[in-house]
Design an enzyme around this catalytic site. Structure first.
Site, mmCIF file in Angstrom:
data_model
loop_
_atom_site.group_PDB
_atom_site.id
_atom_site.type_symbol
_atom_site.label_atom_id
_atom_site.label_comp_id
_atom_site.label_asym_id
_atom_site.label_seq_id
_atom_site.Cartn_x
_atom_site.Cartn_y
_atom_site.Cartn_z
ATOM 1 N N SER A 56 0.858 -1.182 0.000
ATOM 2 C CA SER A 56 0.000 0.000 0.000
ATOM 3 C C SER A 56 0.894 1.232 0.000
ATOM 4 O O SER A 56 1.691 1.412 0.915
ATOM 5 C CB SER A 56 -0.879 -0.045 1.262
ATOM 6 N N LYS B 93 -1.261 -0.983 -4.322
ATOM 7 C CA LYS B 93 -2.432 -0.148 -3.996
ATOM 8 C C LYS B 93 -1.973 1.283 -3.813
ATOM 9 O O LYS B 93 -1.007 1.549 -3.103
ATOM 10 C CB LYS B 93 -3.062 -0.729 -2.729
ATOM 11 N N LYS C 132 -2.798 5.185 -2.643
ATOM 12 C CA LYS C 132 -3.667 6.066 -1.866
ATOM 13 C C LYS C 132 -4.013 7.276 -2.735
ATOM 14 O O LYS C 132 -3.115 7.931 -3.287
ATOM 15 C CB LYS C 132 -2.946 6.523 -0.593
ATOM 16 N N ASP D 281 -7.105 3.222 -3.040
ATOM 17 C CA ASP D 281 -7.776 3.327 -1.747
ATOM 18 C C ASP D 281 -7.998 4.802 -1.451
ATOM 19 O O ASP D 281 -7.041 5.566 -1.305
ATOM 20 C CB ASP D 281 -6.915 2.679 -0.656
ATOM 21 N N GLU E 29 -11.110 0.870 -3.235
ATOM 22 C CA GLU E 29 -11.329 0.616 -1.814
ATOM 23 C C GLU E 29 -11.920 1.856 -1.136
ATOM 24 O O GLU E 29 -11.381 2.959 -1.261
ATOM 25 C CB GLU E 29 -9.980 0.241 -1.191
ATOM 26 N N ASP F 59 -13.614 -1.177 3.285
ATOM 27 C CA ASP F 59 -12.665 -1.288 4.392
ATOM 28 C C ASP F 59 -13.345 -0.693 5.631
ATOM 29 O O ASP F 59 -14.026 -1.408 6.392
ATOM 30 C CB ASP F 59 -11.362 -0.554 3.998
ATOM 31 N N LYS G 62 -9.832 -6.450 8.347
ATOM 32 C CA LYS G 62 -8.827 -6.043 9.333
ATOM 33 C C LYS G 62 -9.350 -6.529 10.666
ATOM 34 O O LYS G 62 -10.459 -6.140 11.080
ATOM 35 C CB LYS G 62 -8.658 -4.520 9.359
ATOM 36 N N GLY H 258 -4.134 -3.998 6.364
ATOM 37 C CA GLY H 258 -3.112 -3.719 7.375
ATOM 38 C C GLY H 258 -3.297 -2.318 7.917
ATOM 39 O O GLY H 258 -3.980 -1.488 7.308
HETATM 40 O O1 OSB Z 1 -6.977 2.101 4.565
HETATM 41 O O2 OSB Z 1 -5.923 0.287 4.380
HETATM 42 C C1 OSB Z 1 -6.020 1.415 4.868
HETATM 43 C C2 OSB Z 1 -2.904 2.168 6.952
HETATM 44 C C3 OSB Z 1 -3.471 2.846 8.027
HETATM 45 C C4 OSB Z 1 -4.825 3.083 8.032
HETATM 46 C C5 OSB Z 1 -5.618 2.631 6.980
HETATM 47 C C6 OSB Z 1 -5.065 1.942 5.918
HETATM 48 C C7 OSB Z 1 -3.685 1.736 5.889
HETATM 49 C C8 OSB Z 1 -2.984 1.095 4.783
HETATM 50 C C9 OSB Z 1 -1.631 0.508 5.077
HETATM 51 O O3 OSB Z 1 -3.391 1.099 3.648
HETATM 52 C C10 OSB Z 1 -1.582 -0.959 4.988
HETATM 53 C C11 OSB Z 1 -0.299 -1.512 5.601
HETATM 54 O O4 OSB Z 1 0.734 -1.501 4.924
HETATM 55 O O5 OSB Z 1 -0.332 -1.950 6.765
HETATM 56 MG MG MG Z 2 -8.185 0.986 3.234
#
Ligand code: OSB
Ligand code: MG
Length: 367
Positions: A135, A160, A162, A187, A212, A237, A261, A289
């Protein structure tokens, strides 16, 4: 099992680089690490609440208070015969899935260590390695493209990105131009509304595996409406906070893919229920994660071995996020494949000297 002690430890660990999402840039992890002690055996868990409610509404201080006042006293007074009892037992305290999970995970780990089996065995996970993705949240676009190329070269199975309004189509165009073939997702962490449907529709041009959480962090209804307006599958999510919410989302047609999660849904028993529901309905799942330390990351790796986790998860190498982790052995993927630590429980041990260096406070609750 009789639980003798619960330890609550706050640790602070800097990220190697700021993590930029639609809700801001984060530069360090503040985690609640839990330990339970039972007949001389320890088990470890991790809470994923942030100090401030940026992702969902739980906070570190609120979760700690609930554990101190309700969950830990209940656990120490009554113990349990199996960790799977705790979800329904703690349902009399409403919501607060992250607080409940922080403690439940430590009980699962301790129970698995007492049985001398890897945690995955208790969860029905047969695999000894899992495919992982990464991510990526950074600015500007050129840095994002460079990071994608680096992760593809390292063998990550999915990337992924952001995104948020104004930092979306340009990122996608640049990344797709550089890497036309990779399995790509985005995401939005709730940054759009149905008014943005024209932009969201243009995501369909980029052959995304899914988008996402495009809309509000607690919504199911608008996502169901959006699903009828775009071709790209929607993955939820933030909105999926329990097995009941997942069932509602599937019944409404709010998502076609499920990000699990463990902290967001209320623990490993909740994950098992969601898993069985999604398998039953043919809905693909993957393990998300929260930039966890090695304790939470190891739990994620074990749960992602369950057969319904068919897409690569966000459980990438710890070294992407941290210069030094608090567990041994290091959790590192090779060519996009993460081995499951083979020892009993979550299969990792705490690096005590380093853990003490990054510990802000320790509290022990006893009988
Ligand atoms: O939206 O998936 C998410 C990290 C912190 C809060 C929300 C998210 C995330 C990540 C990181 O996308 C995923 C990771 O590498 O742990
Ligand atoms: Mg997410």
């Amino acid at each position: 099992m009789k639980i003798d002690e619960v330890e609550l430890r706050i640790v602070r660990l800097p990220y190697r680089a700021p993590f930029v999402t639609s809700f801001g840039a984060e530069s360090q992890k503040v985690a609640l690490l839990t330990t339970v002690r039972s007949d001389g055996v320890e088990g470890y868990g991790e809470g994923v609440m942030d100090p401030l409610p940026m992702y969902r509404e739980e906070t570190l201080a609120g979760a700690r208070s609930l554990i101190e006042q309700a969950l830990a006293p209940d656990l120490i007074t009554h113990g349990c015969t199996h960790p799977s009892e705790l979800l329904d037992r703690w349902s009399r305290w409403r919501g607060n899935p992250m607080a409940k999970t922080a403690l439940e995970l430590a009980v699962w780990d301790c129970f698995a260590r007492q049985q001398d089996v890897p945690l995955r065995t208790l969860l029905g996970g047969d695999r000894t390695e899992i495919p992982v993705g990464a991510s990526l949240g950074m600015n500007p676009v050129a840095e994002m493209v460079a990071a994608v190329e680096r992760h593809v070269a390292e063998g990550y199975r999915r990337v992924k990105l952001k995104i948020e309004p104004g930092r979306d189509l340009d990122v996608l165009e640049a990344v797709r131009a550089a890497c036309p073939e990779i399995e790509l997702t985005v995401d939005a962490n709730s940054a759009y509304t149905l008014d943005d449907v024209d932009v969201l529709r243009r995501f369909d041009d980029f052959d995304l595996h899914y988008v996402e959480q495009p809309l509000h962090w607690d919504d199911l209804v608008d996502h169901a409406a959006l699903a009828g307006l775009v071709r790209t599958p929607i993955c939820l999510d933030e909105s999926l906070t329990s097995p009941a919410r997942v069932r509602a989302a599937l019944d409404l047609g709010s998502c076609a893919v499920v990000n699990v999660k463990v902290g967001r849904v209320g623990g490993l028993t909740a994950v098992q229920r969601i898993h069985d529901l999604c398998v039953d309905r043919g809905v693909p799942m993957w393990c998300g994660g929260m930039l966890e330390t090695g304790v939470g990351r190891a739990h994620n790796i074990h749960l992602a071995t369950m057969p319904g986790f068919v897409y690569p998860g966000d459980t990438a190498s710890a070294s992407r996020t941290y210069a030094r982790d608090i567990v041994e052995p290091a959790l590192e993927a090779t060519n996009g494949i993460m081995p499951v630590p083979p020892g009993p429980g979550i299969g990792v041990e705490l690096d005590r000297p380093f853990l003490d260096e990054v510990t802000e406070s320790v509290e022990v609750l006893r009988r």
